[in-house]
Design a protein around this motif. Structure first.
Motif, PDB file in Angstrom:
ATOM      1  N   SER A   1     -45.255   4.922 -37.809  1.00 43.01           N
ATOM      2  CA  SER A   1     -45.734   5.813 -38.856  1.00 43.01           C
ATOM      3  C   SER A   1     -44.599   6.038 -39.846  1.00 43.01           C
ATOM      4  CB  SER A   1     -46.168   7.148 -38.247  1.00 43.01           C
ATOM      5  OG  SER A   1     -45.038   7.832 -37.702  1.00 43.01           O
ATOM      6  N   SER A   2     -44.936   6.556 -41.001  1.00 39.28           N
ATOM      7  CA  SER A   2     -43.900   6.814 -42.012  1.00 39.28           C
ATOM      8  C   SER A   2     -42.862   7.796 -41.485  1.00 39.28           C
ATOM      9  CB  SER A   2     -44.551   7.368 -43.288  1.00 39.28           C
ATOM     10  OG  SER A   2     -45.441   6.436 -43.839  1.00 39.28           O
ATOM     11  N   LYS A   3     -43.329   8.797 -40.721  1.00 37.38           N
ATOM     12  CA  LYS A   3     -42.413   9.796 -40.166  1.00 37.38           C
ATOM     13  C   LYS A   3     -41.461   9.161 -39.159  1.00 37.38           C
ATOM     14  CE  LYS A   3     -42.334  14.225 -37.730  1.00 37.38           C
ATOM     15  NZ  LYS A   3     -43.165  15.308 -37.123  1.00 37.38           N
ATOM     16  N   ASP A   4     -41.996   8.316 -38.277  1.00 31.53           N
ATOM     17  CA  ASP A   4     -41.149   7.652 -37.288  1.00 31.53           C
ATOM     18  C   ASP A   4     -40.166   6.696 -37.956  1.00 31.53           C
ATOM     19  OD1 ASP A   4     -42.336   8.975 -35.201  1.00 31.53           O
ATOM     20  OD2 ASP A   4     -43.786   7.387 -34.776  1.00 31.53           O
ATOM     21  N   ALA A   5     -40.635   5.965 -38.978  1.00 29.72           N
ATOM     22  CA  ALA A   5     -39.762   5.030 -39.684  1.00 29.72           C
ATOM     23  C   ALA A   5     -38.604   5.772 -40.336  1.00 29.72           C
ATOM     24  CB  ALA A   5     -40.555   4.249 -40.731  1.00 29.72           C
ATOM     25  N   LEU A   6     -38.899   6.913 -40.966  1.00 27.56           N
ATOM     26  CA  LEU A   6     -37.845   7.710 -41.594  1.00 27.56           C
ATOM     27  C   LEU A   6     -36.865   8.220 -40.540  1.00 27.56           C
ATOM     28  CD1 LEU A   6     -36.647   9.087 -44.077  1.00 27.56           C
ATOM     29  CD2 LEU A   6     -38.213  11.004 -43.677  1.00 27.56           C
ATOM     30  N   SER A   7     -37.385   8.603 -39.372  1.00 30.84           N
ATOM     31  CA  SER A   7     -36.525   9.094 -38.299  1.00 30.84           C
ATOM     32  C   SER A   7     -35.559   8.011 -37.831  1.00 30.84           C
ATOM     33  CB  SER A   7     -37.386   9.585 -37.130  1.00 30.84           C
ATOM     34  OG  SER A   7     -36.571   9.991 -36.047  1.00 30.84           O
ATOM     35  N   PHE A   8     -36.052   6.795 -37.632  1.00 29.31           N
ATOM     36  CA  PHE A   8     -35.187   5.696 -37.213  1.00 29.31           C
ATOM     37  C   PHE A   8     -34.167   5.349 -38.300  1.00 29.31           C
ATOM     38  CE2 PHE A   8     -38.480   4.765 -33.979  1.00 29.31           C
ATOM     39  CZ  PHE A   8     -37.645   4.583 -32.878  1.00 29.31           C
ATOM     40  N   PHE A   9     -34.612   5.372 -39.548  1.00 32.42           N
ATOM     41  CA  PHE A   9     -33.708   5.074 -40.656  1.00 32.42           C
ATOM     42  C   PHE A   9     -32.571   6.087 -40.723  1.00 32.42           C
ATOM     43  CE2 PHE A   9     -32.409   5.569 -45.102  1.00 32.42           C
ATOM     44  CZ  PHE A   9     -32.040   4.267 -45.412  1.00 32.42           C
ATOM     45  N   LEU A  10     -32.916   7.372 -40.634  1.00 29.80           N
ATOM     46  CA  LEU A  10     -31.890   8.420 -40.679  1.00 29.80           C
ATOM     47  C   LEU A  10     -30.982   8.356 -39.465  1.00 29.80           C
ATOM     48  CD1 LEU A  10     -34.004  11.436 -42.017  1.00 29.80           C
ATOM     49  CD2 LEU A  10     -32.404   9.985 -43.289  1.00 29.80           C
ATOM     50  N   HIS A  11     -31.524   7.948 -38.338  1.00 32.77           N
ATOM     51  CA  HIS A  11     -30.716   7.773 -37.133  1.00 32.77           C
ATOM     52  C   HIS A  11     -29.657   6.702 -37.369  1.00 32.77           C
ATOM     53  CE1 HIS A  11     -29.360   7.255 -33.141  1.00 32.77           C
ATOM     54  NE2 HIS A  11     -30.234   6.353 -32.742  1.00 32.77           N
TER      55      HIS A  11
END
Length: 211
Positions: free
Chosen positions: A113-123
């Motif tokens: 999901s967009s939220k999960d993708a952003l979370s991995f990116f920020l990680h």
């Protein structure tokens, strides 16, 4: 032409320095491997993009005088080490918590999901932003590849070359460690893999404090 060619040895040496530093086992590599095995290829790929983006961030800051600032105020590196240590210990806690979890480990290959993708990116960004090794690597790169009178194209050549390598390298890790063979390995030995990664993050955290 001779003047242009005179800059290429420094550019090559800078890119080689970055490549060696990136390929040495570290939190960024381990996190990309773990994300790809546990959450799928896209997760590993997006996390790798975060690492690439934050590496470009350090590279641009180094070009615009961060190296001089950190050498003048070495205490700034100490603060980054502290934050890096705390973040790595947090990753260790999350990873080791899954080892003692009673729930069944599953490998996900679904779309992010967009939220999960952003979370991995920020990680991925956070791993590199809080890593003093990334800063020192760029200080070395700038020292090796950029002479005081170097034209702007040399700057773009160094940053562009290193970012292309980083993109290919972390994308390859995401692809390799999300293959069916690696997915099956994680499904069978996920707790052992998480345990190793958790202990590695703890080691990396305290290694930061020793430098």
């Amino acid at each position: 032409m001779d003047i242009v060619q005179s800059y290429w040895p420094g550019i090559f040496l800078s890119c080689a320095t970055y490549a060696i530093a990136a390929m040495s086992p570290g939190p960024a590599m381990m996190a990309t491997m773990g994300a790809a095995m546990e959450s799928g290829r896209k997760a590993g790929f997006v996390l790798g993009l975060g690492i690439v983006a934050s590496s470009m961030f350090w590279g641009l800051l180094s070009v615009f005088g961060l190296s001089t600032l950190l050498l003048t105020y070495p205490g700034a590196v100490w603060f980054i080490q502290i934050f890096g240590c705390i973040y790595l210990l947090y990753l260790a806690y999350k990873t080791l918590r899954s080892v003692v979890s009673s729930s069944e480990l599953k490998v996900s290959s679904s779309d992010l999901s967009s939220k999960d993708a952003l979370s991995f990116f920020l990680h991925g960004c956070a791993l590199n932003i809080t890593n003093p090794k990334a800063i020192m690597t760029w200080i070395a790169i700038i020292s090796l590849g950029l002479a005081p009178d170097a034209p702007i194209w040399v700057v773009f050549a160094v940053i562009g070359g290193t970012m292309i390598f980083a993109f290919v390298f972390y994308s390859s890790i995401a692809f390799l460690f999300s293959t069916q063979k690696m997915v099956n390995l994680y499904a069978k030995a996920g707790r052992w893999i998480d345990g190793f990664m958790g202990l590695f993050f703890i080691y990396a955290a305290f290694a930061l404090l020793r430098h």
